[in-house]
Design a protein around this motif. Structure first.
Motif, mmCIF file in Angstrom:
data_model
loop_
_atom_site.group_PDB
_atom_site.id
_atom_site.type_symbol
_atom_site.label_atom_id
_atom_site.label_comp_id
_atom_site.label_asym_id
_atom_site.label_seq_id
_atom_site.Cartn_x
_atom_site.Cartn_y
_atom_site.Cartn_z
ATOM 1 N N ARG A 56 0.696 -1.381 -0.101
ATOM 2 C CA ARG A 56 -0.203 -0.132 -0.155
ATOM 3 C C ARG A 56 0.709 1.147 -0.040
ATOM 4 O O ARG A 56 0.414 2.142 -0.548
ATOM 5 C CB ARG A 56 -0.846 -0.026 1.348
ATOM 6 C CG ARG A 56 -2.036 -0.999 1.136
ATOM 7 C CD ARG A 56 -3.267 -0.818 2.154
ATOM 8 N NE ARG A 56 -4.301 -1.936 1.712
ATOM 9 C CZ ARG A 56 -5.192 -2.077 2.570
ATOM 10 N NH1 ARG A 56 -5.385 -1.472 3.785
ATOM 11 N NH2 ARG A 56 -6.039 -2.901 2.368
ATOM 12 N N ILE A 57 2.159 1.200 0.741
ATOM 13 C CA ILE A 57 3.063 2.343 0.548
ATOM 14 C C ILE A 57 3.309 2.593 -0.699
ATOM 15 O O ILE A 57 3.413 3.875 -1.327
ATOM 16 C CB ILE A 57 4.144 2.205 1.556
ATOM 17 C CG1 ILE A 57 3.495 1.945 2.918
ATOM 18 C CG2 ILE A 57 5.012 3.150 1.523
ATOM 19 C CD1 ILE A 57 4.572 1.870 4.387
ATOM 20 N N ALA A 58 3.935 1.363 -1.249
ATOM 21 C CA ALA A 58 4.371 1.506 -2.656
ATOM 22 C C ALA A 58 3.196 2.255 -3.802
ATOM 23 O O ALA A 58 3.320 2.950 -4.517
ATOM 24 C CB ALA A 58 4.698 0.127 -3.117
ATOM 25 N N ILE A 81 10.669 -1.429 0.090
ATOM 26 C CA ILE A 81 10.027 -0.985 1.182
ATOM 27 C C ILE A 81 10.187 -2.049 2.478
ATOM 28 O O ILE A 81 10.541 -1.760 3.706
ATOM 29 C CB ILE A 81 8.698 -0.543 1.133
ATOM 30 C CG1 ILE A 81 8.852 0.542 -0.014
ATOM 31 C CG2 ILE A 81 7.933 -0.050 2.513
ATOM 32 C CD1 ILE A 81 7.203 1.014 -0.390
ATOM 33 N N SER A 82 9.863 -3.237 2.377
ATOM 34 C CA SER A 82 9.856 -4.358 3.212
ATOM 35 C C SER A 82 11.176 -4.881 3.670
ATOM 36 O O SER A 82 11.068 -5.821 4.066
ATOM 37 C CB SER A 82 8.752 -5.202 2.806
ATOM 38 O OG SER A 82 9.059 -5.975 1.664
ATOM 39 N N PHE A 96 2.460 11.649 -0.899
ATOM 40 C CA PHE A 96 3.737 10.612 -0.937
ATOM 41 C C PHE A 96 4.657 10.834 -2.287
ATOM 42 O O PHE A 96 5.630 10.706 -2.191
ATOM 43 C CB PHE A 96 3.155 9.064 -1.030
ATOM 44 C CG PHE A 96 2.503 8.322 0.257
ATOM 45 C CD1 PHE A 96 3.314 7.632 0.799
ATOM 46 C CD2 PHE A 96 1.205 8.856 0.438
ATOM 47 C CE1 PHE A 96 2.730 7.194 1.978
ATOM 48 C CE2 PHE A 96 0.610 8.234 1.914
ATOM 49 C CZ PHE A 96 1.626 7.404 2.773
ATOM 50 N N MET A 97 4.100 11.276 -3.147
ATOM 51 C CA MET A 97 4.854 11.573 -4.411
ATOM 52 C C MET A 97 5.797 12.673 -4.060
ATOM 53 O O MET A 97 6.878 12.637 -4.789
ATOM 54 C CB MET A 97 3.726 12.050 -5.756
ATOM 55 C CG MET A 97 3.234 10.694 -6.338
ATOM 56 S SD MET A 97 2.562 11.391 -7.656
ATOM 57 C CE MET A 97 0.793 10.895 -7.592
ATOM 58 N N SER A 98 5.361 13.604 -3.272
ATOM 59 C CA SER A 98 6.156 14.596 -3.051
ATOM 60 C C SER A 98 7.475 14.291 -2.188
ATOM 61 O O SER A 98 8.426 14.780 -2.175
ATOM 62 C CB SER A 98 5.502 15.900 -2.256
ATOM 63 O OG SER A 98 4.976 15.537 -1.208
#
Length: 86
Positions: free
Chosen positions: A14-16, A39-40, A25-27
């Motif tokens: 979900r973060i990706a 991420i994981s 999130f893009m910023s």
């Protein structure tokens, strides 16, 4: 990850996804969305990440938003015998 956790997004997938679809999130990622495996990845954080986290925590402590101490994330899964109809 810190921003994602503060916004209730805990899953690496979900973060990706948020890094590709949500402007906030893009910023943060600079339009260079990481893969969920990145991420994981359980490897130790880089020195830049450590410094960034330390700066954020110091600023939060100065603003009296948090008390510094130990933080633990528990990924324990417990099988439950629960019916959604009860």
């Amino acid at each position: 990850m810190l921003y994602a956790y503060c916004n209730g997004v805990y899953s690496s997938r979900r973060i990706a996804k948020a890094s590709r679809e949500r402007v906030d999130f893009m910023s943060i990622v600079g339009l260079d969305a990481p893969d969920f495996r990145t991420i994981s990845d359980p490897q130790a954080p880089s020195e830049i990440a450590r410094q960034s986290i330390a700066q954020v925590l110091k600023l939060c402590a100065q603003a009296e938003l948090v008390k510094l101490g130990h933080v633990a994330l528990d990924g324990t899964k417990i099988k439950a015998n629960v019916s959604k109809h009860k």
